[in-house]
Design an enzyme around this catalytic site. Structure first.
Site, PDB file in Angstrom:
ATOM      1  N   ALA A 115       0.806  -1.222   0.000  1.00  0.00           N
ATOM      2  CA  ALA A 115       0.000   0.000   0.000  1.00  0.00           C
ATOM      3  C   ALA A 115       0.842   1.277   0.000  1.00  0.00           C
ATOM      4  O   ALA A 115       0.395   2.321  -0.476  1.00  0.00           O
ATOM      5  CB  ALA A 115      -0.929  -0.027   1.205  1.00  0.00           C
TER       6      ALA A 115
ATOM      7  N   THR B 107       0.349   5.630  -1.524  1.00  0.00           N
ATOM      8  CA  THR B 107      -0.064   6.750  -0.655  1.00  0.00           C
ATOM      9  C   THR B 107       0.144   8.089  -1.378  1.00  0.00           C
ATOM     10  O   THR B 107      -0.661   9.008  -1.224  1.00  0.00           O
ATOM     11  CB  THR B 107       0.669   6.734   0.706  1.00  0.00           C
TER      12      THR B 107
ATOM     13  N   PHE C 195      -2.895   0.775   5.132  1.00  0.00           N
ATOM     14  CA  PHE C 195      -3.674   0.161   6.201  1.00  0.00           C
ATOM     15  C   PHE C 195      -3.200   0.584   7.582  1.00  0.00           C
ATOM     16  O   PHE C 195      -3.991   0.886   8.454  1.00  0.00           O
ATOM     17  CB  PHE C 195      -3.550  -1.361   6.100  1.00  0.00           C
ATOM     18  N   ARG C 196      -1.863   0.567   7.754  1.00  0.00           N
ATOM     19  CA  ARG C 196      -1.357   0.590   9.115  1.00  0.00           C
ATOM     20  C   ARG C 196      -0.778   1.914   9.592  1.00  0.00           C
ATOM     21  O   ARG C 196      -0.504   2.081  10.767  1.00  0.00           O
ATOM     22  CB  ARG C 196      -0.348  -0.541   9.310  1.00  0.00           C
TER      23      ARG C 196
ATOM     24  N   HIS D 270      -3.919 -10.020  -3.924  1.00  0.00           N
ATOM     25  CA  HIS D 270      -5.130  -9.758  -3.151  1.00  0.00           C
ATOM     26  C   HIS D 270      -6.277  -9.239  -4.013  1.00  0.00           C
ATOM     27  O   HIS D 270      -7.229  -8.649  -3.512  1.00  0.00           O
ATOM     28  CB  HIS D 270      -4.825  -8.778  -2.017  1.00  0.00           C
TER      29      HIS D 270
ATOM     30  N   ILE E 139       9.111   6.693  -0.755  1.00  0.00           N
ATOM     31  CA  ILE E 139       9.229   5.921  -2.005  1.00  0.00           C
ATOM     32  C   ILE E 139       9.341   6.838  -3.230  1.00  0.00           C
ATOM     33  O   ILE E 139      10.151   6.593  -4.126  1.00  0.00           O
ATOM     34  CB  ILE E 139       8.006   4.980  -2.157  1.00  0.00           C
TER      35      ILE E 139
HETATM   36  P1  NAD Z   1       0.546  -1.705   5.045  1.00  0.00           P
HETATM   37  O1  NAD Z   1      -0.429  -0.585   5.216  1.00  0.00           O
HETATM   38  O2  NAD Z   1       0.573  -2.778   6.058  1.00  0.00           O
HETATM   39  O3  NAD Z   1       2.017  -1.119   4.953  1.00  0.00           O
HETATM   40  C1  NAD Z   1       2.341  -0.021   4.154  1.00  0.00           C
HETATM   41  C2  NAD Z   1       3.734   0.412   4.556  1.00  0.00           C
HETATM   42  O4  NAD Z   1       4.136   1.447   3.668  1.00  0.00           O
HETATM   43  C3  NAD Z   1       3.787   0.989   5.973  1.00  0.00           C
HETATM   44  O5  NAD Z   1       4.843   0.375   6.674  1.00  0.00           O
HETATM   45  C4  NAD Z   1       4.043   2.482   5.754  1.00  0.00           C
HETATM   46  O6  NAD Z   1       4.846   3.041   6.773  1.00  0.00           O
HETATM   47  C5  NAD Z   1       4.759   2.486   4.422  1.00  0.00           C
HETATM   48  N1  NAD Z   1       4.579   3.709   3.623  1.00  0.00           N
HETATM   49  C6  NAD Z   1       3.424   4.375   3.386  1.00  0.00           C
HETATM   50  N2  NAD Z   1       3.630   5.410   2.542  1.00  0.00           N
HETATM   51  C7  NAD Z   1       4.986   5.401   2.261  1.00  0.00           C
HETATM   52  C8  NAD Z   1       5.825   6.225   1.477  1.00  0.00           C
HETATM   53  N3  NAD Z   1       5.343   7.242   0.776  1.00  0.00           N
HETATM   54  N4  NAD Z   1       7.142   5.944   1.433  1.00  0.00           N
HETATM   55  C9  NAD Z   1       7.670   4.887   2.138  1.00  0.00           C
HETATM   56  N5  NAD Z   1       6.910   4.060   2.895  1.00  0.00           N
HETATM   57  C10 NAD Z   1       5.578   4.319   2.953  1.00  0.00           C
HETATM   58  O7  NAD Z   1       0.320  -2.275   3.582  1.00  0.00           O
HETATM   59  P2  NAD Z   1       0.644  -3.706   2.980  1.00  0.00           P
HETATM   60  O8  NAD Z   1       1.911  -4.236   3.505  1.00  0.00           O
HETATM   61  O9  NAD Z   1       0.432  -3.552   1.516  1.00  0.00           O
HETATM   62  O10 NAD Z   1      -0.507  -4.655   3.554  1.00  0.00           O
HETATM   63  C11 NAD Z   1      -1.818  -4.217   3.696  1.00  0.00           C
HETATM   64  C12 NAD Z   1      -2.870  -4.906   2.842  1.00  0.00           C
HETATM   65  O11 NAD Z   1      -3.808  -3.890   2.559  1.00  0.00           O
HETATM   66  C13 NAD Z   1      -2.430  -5.370   1.506  1.00  0.00           C
HETATM   67  O12 NAD Z   1      -2.631  -6.715   1.486  1.00  0.00           O
HETATM   68  C14 NAD Z   1      -3.340  -4.709   0.473  1.00  0.00           C
HETATM   69  O13 NAD Z   1      -4.134  -5.697  -0.137  1.00  0.00           O
HETATM   70  C15 NAD Z   1      -4.279  -3.845   1.238  1.00  0.00           C
HETATM   71  N6  NAD Z   1      -4.332  -2.415   0.884  1.00  0.00           N
HETATM   72  C16 NAD Z   1      -4.193  -2.019  -0.418  1.00  0.00           C
HETATM   73  C17 NAD Z   1      -4.240  -0.681  -0.737  1.00  0.00           C
HETATM   74  C18 NAD Z   1      -4.081  -0.300  -2.186  1.00  0.00           C
HETATM   75  O14 NAD Z   1      -4.458  -1.070  -3.061  1.00  0.00           O
HETATM   76  N7  NAD Z   1      -3.526   0.885  -2.475  1.00  0.00           N
HETATM   77  C19 NAD Z   1      -4.407   0.283   0.260  1.00  0.00           C
HETATM   78  C20 NAD Z   1      -4.566  -0.150   1.586  1.00  0.00           C
HETATM   79  C21 NAD Z   1      -4.524  -1.512   1.888  1.00  0.00           C
END
Ligand code: NAD
Length: 253
Positions: free
Chosen positions: A29, A33, A40-41, A126, A243
């Protein structure tokens, strides 16, 4: 090794990309962002607002299905407006250059496809939230149709072919992982020489097993995430910066 400054991190990553023949990105995810989709977290992320609805509840209860669709439509302005981030665009540039055969993603937002990856080169672990499927016969339904039914009846609709519930084409907690995609992700992890874990907290299993597998099979592992992960100790390079800042320089034509 943990990168200690942004410029050094970009340079080191650039060297590793240049040296590699086959690069497999694994995204979470965090890559989206910058596109305006909350993860999510992180604080303010989706989980701080809603607990996920498990698959079993979706299947069993109309009120759970109604709530799932209410949430999905509430997110439509966000998903609908999202455009690929610098991270997505950099990976698409490396794909066009022949360095990346396919991307493995946990994301459901369709942004790798929007950035230029062919549909069959996006391995979605997913699923995808930009369309829906019947959980009985698998028939595809478009969100516009679901929305129209919803507005007419105030309930989540059932399939026009088999009358089973219709759900976004995503994998919910408690739902089986897609076999073909899991298989392909495993093959990719085992056949690359550089594996890039980007924007994932690496806590959702079994998806989080792919960086471990790639490393075991001899690939170099780079983790790009702005907070520590449980797999940092395995990585050849850990980059705890934004990122977009890190991958922006790799966006090509
Ligand atoms: P996660 O939310 O658990 O982790 C995201 C990580 O990215 C976090 O550790 C956060 O600190 C980091 N992060 C966020 N923005 C950042 C940036 N700009 N630069 C560097 N790091 C950054 O997400 P996950 O590991 O993908 O797992 C969550 C589940 O949620 C996934 O299985 C997914 O299916 C789903 N999800 C998907 C979306 C999407 O499709 N965009 C959004 C939310 C959740």
């Amino acid at each position: 090794m943990i990168a200690t400054d942004l410029r050094g991190a970009v340079e080191r990553l650039g060297d590793m990309i240049a040296e590699a023949s086959v690069i497999v990105p694994f995204t979470g995810a965090g890559i989206s962002t910058e596109s305006g989709i909350p993860d999510f977290r992180s604080p303010g992320g989706l989980w701080s607002r809603n607990q996920p609805i498990p698959f079993e509840a979706f299947v069993a209860r109309q009120d759970a299905r109604d709530e799932a669709w209410r949430r999905r439509f509430a997110m439509q302005s966000t998903f609908g407006a999202a455009r690929p981030s610098r991270g997505h665009r950099a990976l698409a540039s490396l794909y066009r250059a022949g360095k990346i055969p396919a991307v493995v993603t946990q994301n459901i937002d369709n942004l790798h496809q929007a950035s230029g990856f062919a549909e069959h080169d996006v391995v979605e672990l997913h699923g995808n939230t930009t369309y829906a499927r019947c959980i009985g016969c698998g028939k595809r339904h478009e969100l516009e149709w679901v929305k129209a039914c919803w507005e007419r009846t105030h309930h989540a609709p059932c399939c026009t072919s088999c009358d089973e519930p219709v759900k976004t084409a995503t994998i919910s907690f408690g739902q089986a992982m897609p076999e073909q995609q899991m298989h392909r992700a495993g093959d990719l992890a085992q056949s690359c020489d550089l594996f890039l874990a980007i924007g994932s907290s690496l806590v959702v299993w079994p998806a989080a097993g792919f960086p471990v597998l790639a490393k075991k099979c001899g690939a170099k592992l780079v983790i790009i995430n702005n907070e520590p992960t449980d797999q940092d100790h395995l990585a050849d390079l850990v980059i705890r910066y934004d990122i977009g800042e890190i991958l922006g320089p790799f966006v090509g034509n």
